[in-house]
Design a protein around this motif. Structure first.
Motif, short mmCIF file in Angstrom:
data_model
loop_
_atom_site.label_atom_id
_atom_site.label_comp_id
_atom_site.label_asym_id
_atom_site.label_seq_id
_atom_site.Cartn_x
_atom_site.Cartn_y
_atom_site.Cartn_z
N ALA A 1 0.86 -1.19 0.00
CA ALA A 1 0.00 0.00 0.00
C ALA A 1 0.89 1.23 0.00
O ALA A 1 1.96 1.24 0.60
CB ALA A 1 -0.92 0.01 1.22
N SER A 2 0.46 2.27 -0.68
CA SER A 2 1.20 3.53 -0.68
C SER A 2 0.22 4.68 -0.84
O SER A 2 -0.93 4.49 -1.25
CB SER A 2 2.24 3.56 -1.82
N SER A 3 0.66 5.86 -0.49
CA SER A 3 -0.19 7.04 -0.62
C SER A 3 0.67 8.27 -0.85
O SER A 3 1.81 8.35 -0.39
CB SER A 3 -1.05 7.24 0.64
N ASN A 4 0.10 9.22 -1.56
CA ASN A 4 0.69 10.54 -1.73
C ASN A 4 -0.31 11.55 -1.20
O ASN A 4 -1.48 11.56 -1.60
CB ASN A 4 0.99 10.82 -3.20
N THR A 5 0.15 12.40 -0.27
CA THR A 5 -0.73 13.34 0.40
C THR A 5 -0.23 14.76 0.17
O THR A 5 0.95 15.05 0.33
CB THR A 5 -0.79 13.05 1.92
N TYR A 6 -1.16 15.65 -0.23
CA TYR A 6 -0.84 17.05 -0.49
C TYR A 6 -1.79 17.93 0.31
O TYR A 6 -2.96 17.57 0.49
CB TYR A 6 -1.01 17.39 -1.97
N GLY A 7 -1.31 19.08 0.76
CA GLY A 7 -2.23 19.93 1.49
C GLY A 7 -1.65 21.26 1.89
O GLY A 7 -0.52 21.62 1.53
N ILE A 8 -2.45 22.02 2.63
CA ILE A 8 -2.04 23.31 3.17
C ILE A 8 -2.17 23.25 4.69
O ILE A 8 -2.99 22.50 5.22
CB ILE A 8 -2.89 24.47 2.60
N GLU A 9 -1.35 24.02 5.38
CA GLU A 9 -1.37 24.03 6.83
C GLU A 9 -1.06 25.43 7.33
O GLU A 9 -0.49 26.27 6.62
CB GLU A 9 -0.35 23.03 7.40
N GLY A 10 -1.42 25.66 8.58
CA GLY A 10 -1.14 26.95 9.19
C GLY A 10 -0.96 26.79 10.69
O GLY A 10 -1.36 25.78 11.29
N LEU B 1 -0.45 -2.36 -4.28
CA LEU B 1 -1.37 -3.44 -4.61
C LEU B 1 -2.79 -3.10 -4.18
O LEU B 1 -3.76 -3.38 -4.89
CB LEU B 1 -0.91 -4.73 -3.93
N ILE B 2 -2.93 -2.50 -2.98
CA ILE B 2 -4.26 -2.13 -2.51
C ILE B 2 -4.85 -1.03 -3.38
O ILE B 2 -6.03 -1.04 -3.73
CB ILE B 2 -4.21 -1.72 -1.03
N GLY B 3 -4.02 -0.07 -3.76
CA GLY B 3 -4.49 1.00 -4.63
C GLY B 3 -4.95 0.47 -5.97
O GLY B 3 -5.97 0.92 -6.52
N ALA B 4 -4.23 -0.52 -6.51
CA ALA B 4 -4.62 -1.12 -7.79
C ALA B 4 -5.95 -1.85 -7.66
O ALA B 4 -6.79 -1.81 -8.57
CB ALA B 4 -3.53 -2.07 -8.27
N ALA B 5 -6.14 -2.52 -6.52
CA ALA B 5 -7.40 -3.26 -6.30
C ALA B 5 -8.58 -2.31 -6.18
O ALA B 5 -9.72 -2.69 -6.47
CB ALA B 5 -7.28 -4.13 -5.06
N LEU B 6 -8.33 -1.08 -5.75
CA LEU B 6 -9.41 -0.10 -5.56
C LEU B 6 -9.54 0.87 -6.73
O LEU B 6 -10.26 1.86 -6.63
CB LEU B 6 -9.16 0.70 -4.28
#
Length: 296
Positions: free
Chosen positions: A103-112, A133-138
């Motif tokens: 499983a892997s993830s890429n997270t982007y955002g803003i913060e303060g 693999l989980i991302g591919a399954a979903l």
């Protein structure tokens, strides 16, 4: 340059036992956090957390990492705002076969953040995409992942810091027009007894109501300053932690002993070792799932 550079490194060794199934885990970890003020109110930061777990009596190794980058701008002495990116990944090695990204993830955002006296408040919003693999399954599920979080820390003096963090990550599955929330909350504290000894502790819980799932982690530890003996800034730490996953009233305990060797960088350093439950709570990631793995 050193006046504008801060952070630290922690080399970790852990031994865990899973109750009722007599399984032991041996882990190695390397955690780091860096920040550099380049001037004009702009600060560039980076973090990385990596671990490897060997499962006893099984030809199985688990590994994972989290890499983050952020840029912030000090709008005033009290307010700052910025953007961030994080990549998280979990893999395994089974009988010599490498599954580099279960499983892997890429997270982007803003913060303060807002600072007033001894109190610091923070908030963020983010979106994530899934891989492995989980991302591919979903892939056909039309999945959107959104997170928001709050954090607070209070340092009434140079010896004590207490704080907490809360994160909600929502998985919106468009294919079935339904969403699921994963909620994380944690409280932690660090106290310098004297110039040599520091104690630290944290308590966190991750919940998913639809599955009746809770994961609770508590950790308590002590650190000893080795600077006088080593001739350079350095400390060693010992932490005892317990993680209890509870699914529908059925739970197990994972008891862990963590050793850490921490090296501060620059003029401002982290107070708790970077492989501790307390540091994970006081310096959270931007996703409830990755934050739960960090607490573990």
């Amino acid at each position: 340059m050193a006046q504008d550079f801060s952070g630290g490194l922690t080399f970790g060794l852990a031994r865990s036992n899973i109750s009722d199934v007599d399984v032991d885990l041996t882990g190695l970890s390397l955690d780091g956090r860096l920040a550099y003020n380049i001037g004009s109110g702009v600060t560039v930061g980076a973090r990385f957390n990596t671990f490897s777990l060997d499962v006893s009596d099984a030809d199985l190794d688990l590994n994972g990492n989290l890499i983050g980058l952020n840029v912030s701008y000090a709008i005033s002495d009290a307010f700052s705002a910025g953007v961030f990116y994080e990549h998280g990944e979990v893999g395994a090695d089974v009988s010599g076969t490498s599954l580099s990204a279960i499983a892997s993830s890429n997270t982007y955002g803003i913060e303060g953040s807002y600072t007033t006296g001894a109190l610091k408040l923070g908030a963020f919003v983010s979106v994530s995409d899934t891989g492995g693999l989980i991302g591919a399954a979903l892939a056909s599920a039309d999945l959107d992942v959104r997170s928001f979080g709050l954090s607070a820390s209070y340092s009434p003096n140079s010896q004590l810091t207490v704080g907490g963090s809360a994160i909600r990550t929502t998985f919106d599955i468009g294919a079935i027009n339904q969403d699921f929330d994963v909620d994380y909350i944690g409280l932690a504290g660090v106290y310098d007894i004297n110039d040599t000894f520091t104690v630290f502790g944290g308590l966190s819980r991750t919940s998913q109501n639809d599955l009746d799932l809770d994961v609770t982690t508590i950790g308590l530890g002590v650190a000893y300053d080795l600077t006088a003996m080593a001739g350079m800034p350095m400390s060693v730490s010992l932490e005892l932690a317990r993680t209890t996953p509870d699914l529908g009233g059925s739970d197990i305990d994972v008891d862990t002993v963590r050793l850490g060797l921490s090296i501060p960088l620059g003029t401002k350093t982290t107070k708790a070792p970077l492989n501790s439950t307390a540091d994970a709570i006081l310096n959270p990631s931007h996703n409830a799932i990755t934050q739960t793995v960090l607490n573990f």
